[in-house]
Scaffold this active site. Structure first.
Site, mmCIF file in Angstrom:
data_model
loop_
_atom_site.group_PDB
_atom_site.id
_atom_site.type_symbol
_atom_site.label_atom_id
_atom_site.label_comp_id
_atom_site.label_asym_id
_atom_site.label_seq_id
_atom_site.Cartn_x
_atom_site.Cartn_y
_atom_site.Cartn_z
ATOM 1 N N GLU B 49 37.885 55.286 36.628
ATOM 2 C CA GLU B 49 38.269 55.298 35.217
ATOM 3 C C GLU B 49 39.311 56.373 35.035
ATOM 4 O O GLU B 49 39.059 57.551 35.305
ATOM 5 C CB GLU B 49 37.063 55.686 34.360
ATOM 6 C CG GLU B 49 36.350 54.536 33.726
ATOM 7 C CD GLU B 49 35.185 55.041 32.881
ATOM 8 O OE1 GLU B 49 34.222 54.298 32.765
ATOM 9 O OE2 GLU B 49 35.243 56.167 32.353
ATOM 10 N N GLU B 60 34.819 63.480 23.270
ATOM 11 C CA GLU B 60 34.714 64.287 24.482
ATOM 12 C C GLU B 60 34.131 65.662 24.206
ATOM 13 O O GLU B 60 34.436 66.296 23.202
ATOM 14 C CB GLU B 60 36.100 64.481 25.129
ATOM 15 C CG GLU B 60 36.966 63.243 25.229
ATOM 16 C CD GLU B 60 36.375 62.111 26.065
ATOM 17 O OE1 GLU B 60 35.399 62.345 26.810
ATOM 18 O OE2 GLU B 60 36.882 60.977 25.954
#
Lengths: 401, 261
Positions: B49, B60
């Site tokens: 990824e 995040e």
């Protein structure tokens, strides 16, 4: 809390092509839960009574519509009226929304309140209503804003809330929002996020607009009482755009009233150093909604520049984007310098020290008043008072306090 | 053919679990990213990824946020990432590549996705779009690129079905309430939810967010079709990028690979 003017947002949270819910999956259920709660409560008589009672007894509403005699004379054209949101408890329009949202939080049984803040007014307004209900409260604020709005930081602390300075990115409002969203993703089960502007994912732009619409509703009544006509124009500053949206919304159906939003022109639109996405941006997705956005040539969000912390934001509420494209509202920008000049002029001419955000709306009168004759009535939404900006302005003027 | 679909199909036939590794393109720079990608494959990673850096990565945690910032300082954009992938593909035309990022970047660069030079990219994962919506409706489309949707512990049952059906690469089950790199795994909840997803999904269901140790990976691989490791790798990249001694990463990945085999 009227929403019979136009039928937006649609059921998916869109104002035309703008809006929506672009968030990490973990938050989807929280947004649904909020939307359901709000739908069930917004027309509930008990809920509305409580909201208006709090606005009256705790905030001090209605706020006056005040004739600005010397400013009017200064321009020598139409009458200038000031909607005195600066006289609200905590000193800005922000409290209208937090009074409403804390009631939603209470009905939903949430124990923990979080919010982002730029100039600190929303942080103060959130800490205030959380204190009133004895709820744990966390305020996220960009570390640059913590510096330039230190007075409000201390007020938030006095009110028993915790301030979290955010260092990431540009360390301003957008980064505070990022961090508040991350907190919410992590503590979604027991936490209510009080967004402070008509931004973010659906249903926030609608909810924040509705709670702030008390401003526009009062203006309809007050205009009839004071000058027996609809105003010819309403002028308000636009960062995320909550004070403007609250004043504009009930007037959308009255086409005789021009709706004018003033963005932060920073060093000037032509320099690119500003915070005016409606004047110099393109549609994009930030913080959960699709709206005009300041972005660079690879789709990254651009840094912003404004003397006013509350307008220093690269995005704008999606309903403003819709109002711009539909032509119902006009969006202009004024520079830092023009806003600072207006800040001093209004202080000296009217005995009202406006917030630097509000000073942007005043600054546009230089252009706007030339378009009106003596029989017209212009309303400036005085979104907040300028006490919080004293240090910033003194610094710029080279004065040590 | 699609490398991701083929790889996951083959693993399933062999009754093996997938190991997916995440890194941020351009952290510390694009040349090193290529090097790291080859290293990951050598260590046993099945799918990579590639994090597409964004200024406002709201899903995040601090470790990956900082990696996004470092990459952005190097002016990494989706177009330079495609150039990097060109280079990588010269030596590896087999490993599936997933672009993972935020909606604004993909909408803004939809022409790059449409072009997808030589079909080098296999899949897209956008973190901030509701799982039942189609990227195609926002102009982000290429018939040879499949899409990955996320399902989280808070996703209601009535949405699981439509999200699972909308996911054509694999279903990404977010194992915790929180941002990437957090640490509050609830294995029982994960097991139940993955079972529910598998009733509706025609593609495999992989688990990610918060997996740190080989032990975590082992536990989660037992109740899913594979695991995704992100923050731990990104942290090791940060710590080792000066010395360029990436042996630790190799060791770490090999341990995890063993644990889930």
């Amino acid at each position: 809390m009227k929403s019979d003017n136009h039928n937006l947002p649609d059921k998916n949270g869109f104002f035309g092509e703008y809006g929506g819910k672009f968030v990490p999956e973990t938050l989807m259920y929280a947004l649904e839960e909020l939307e359901t709660t709000y739908k069930n409560l917004k027309d509930n008589i008990e809920f509305k009574d409580q909201f208006y009672k709090d606005l009256s007894e705790f905030v001090g509403r209605p706020s006056p519509l005040y004739f600005a005699k010397r400013l009017t004379k200064h321009y020598g054209s139409g009458s200038i009226w000031l909607k005195r949101e600066d006289l609200n408890h905590t000193g800005a329009h922000k409290i209208n929304n937090t009074i409403g949202q804390i009631l939603l939080a209470k009905y939903m049984g949430k124990k923990r309140i979080i919010a982002e803040t730029g100039a600190g007014q929303h942080g103060v307004a959130t800490a205030t209503v959380a204190a009133r209900l004895g709820l744990e409260c966390h305020i996220y604020m960009g570390s640059e804003d913590v510096q330039r709005q230190s007075l409000n930081v201390y007020r938030i602390k006095l009110l028993g809330a915790q301030v979290h300075a955010v260092d990431s990115g540009s360390a301003t409002l957008k980064d505070a929002l990022n961090e508040a969203l991350r907190d919410w993703v992590t503590n979604v089960d027991d936490t209510y996020y009080i967004i402070g502007s008509v931004t973010g994912p659906h249903p926030y732009p609608m909810i924040v607009r509705d709670f702030n619409s008390v401003v526009g509703e009062e203006l309809i009544t007050q205009s009839k009482e004071l000058f027996n006509a609809m105003p010819d124009a309403i002028v308000a500053c636009v960062g995320g755009g909550s004070n403007a949206m609250g004043a504009f919304y009930p007037f959308i159906k009255f086409n005789e009233t021009r709706l004018i939003g003033v963005e932060a022109g920073g060093e000037g639109i032509e320099t690119g150093e500003h915070a005016a996405p409606l004047n110099d941006g393109a549609p994009g997705v930030l913080h959960g909604s699709l709206s005009y956005l300041m972005q660079d040539n690879s789709g990254q969000v651009k840094g912003t520049k404004s003397v006013s912390a509350g307008l220093d934001y690269p995005g704008v509420g999606p309903e403003h984007s819709w109002l711009k494209d539909s032509g119902r509202a006009e969006y202009v920008a004024v520079s830092d310098d023009a806003a600072l000049k207006a800040f001093h002029e209004v202080s000296e001419m009217e005995g009202i020290i406006p917030a630097l955000e509000t000073a942007h709306a005043f600054a546009y009168l230089d252009t706007l008043m030339k378009e009106f004759d003596i029989n017209s009535n212009i309303i400036v939404n005085v979104s907040g008072r300028g006490d919080k900006d004293i240090n910033t302005v003194a610094d710029i003027d080279g004065i040590k306090i | 053919m699609n490398r991701l679909t083929d790889t996951l199909d083959n693993l399933k036939k062999e009754n093996k679990k997938a190991l997916v590794a995440y890194l941020v393109a351009g952290d510390p720079n694009l040349e090193t990213t290529i090097e790291l990608m080859h290293l990951l494959v050598k260590s046993g990673v099945d799918v990579i990824e590639i994090g597409v850096p964004f200024t406002d990565p709201i899903a995040e945690g601090p470790i990956i946020q900082k990696a996004h910032d470092r990459a952005l300082k190097n002016n990494v954009s989706l177009s330079s990432i495609f150039e990097m992938i060109d280079q990588f593909r010269k030596n590896d035309n087999k490993t599936p590549l997933v672009l993972m990022g935020y909606l604004n970047t993909f909408i803004f660069n939809k022409n790059l996705i449409e072009a997808n030079k030589n079909d080098f990219v296999d899949s897209i994962l956008v973190v901030d779009i509701p799982g039942e919506l189609k990227l195609k409706d926002y102009g982000v489309y290429n018939p040879n690129i499949n899409t990955i949707s996320l399902i989280s512990p808070t996703t209601k049952k009535n949405r699981i079905e439509s999200i699972a059906k909308n996911s054509t690469g694999f279903v990404y089950y977010v194992t915790l309430r929180g941002v990437t790199g957090a640490s509050n795994l609830d294995v029982d909840e994960i097991r139940n939810n993955v079972q529910e997803i598998k009733k509706h999904a025609s593609v495999p269901t992989l688990a990610g967010f918060g997996i740190k140790s080989a032990e975590d990976a082992k536990l989660l691989s037992k109740c899913s079709d594979g695991v995704i490791i992100g923050s731990s790798i990104v942290q090791m990249i940060e710590e080792s990028s000066k010395s360029k001694e990436f042996d630790r990463i190799e060791e770490y990945i090999s341990d995890i690979k063993r644990a889930i085999s």
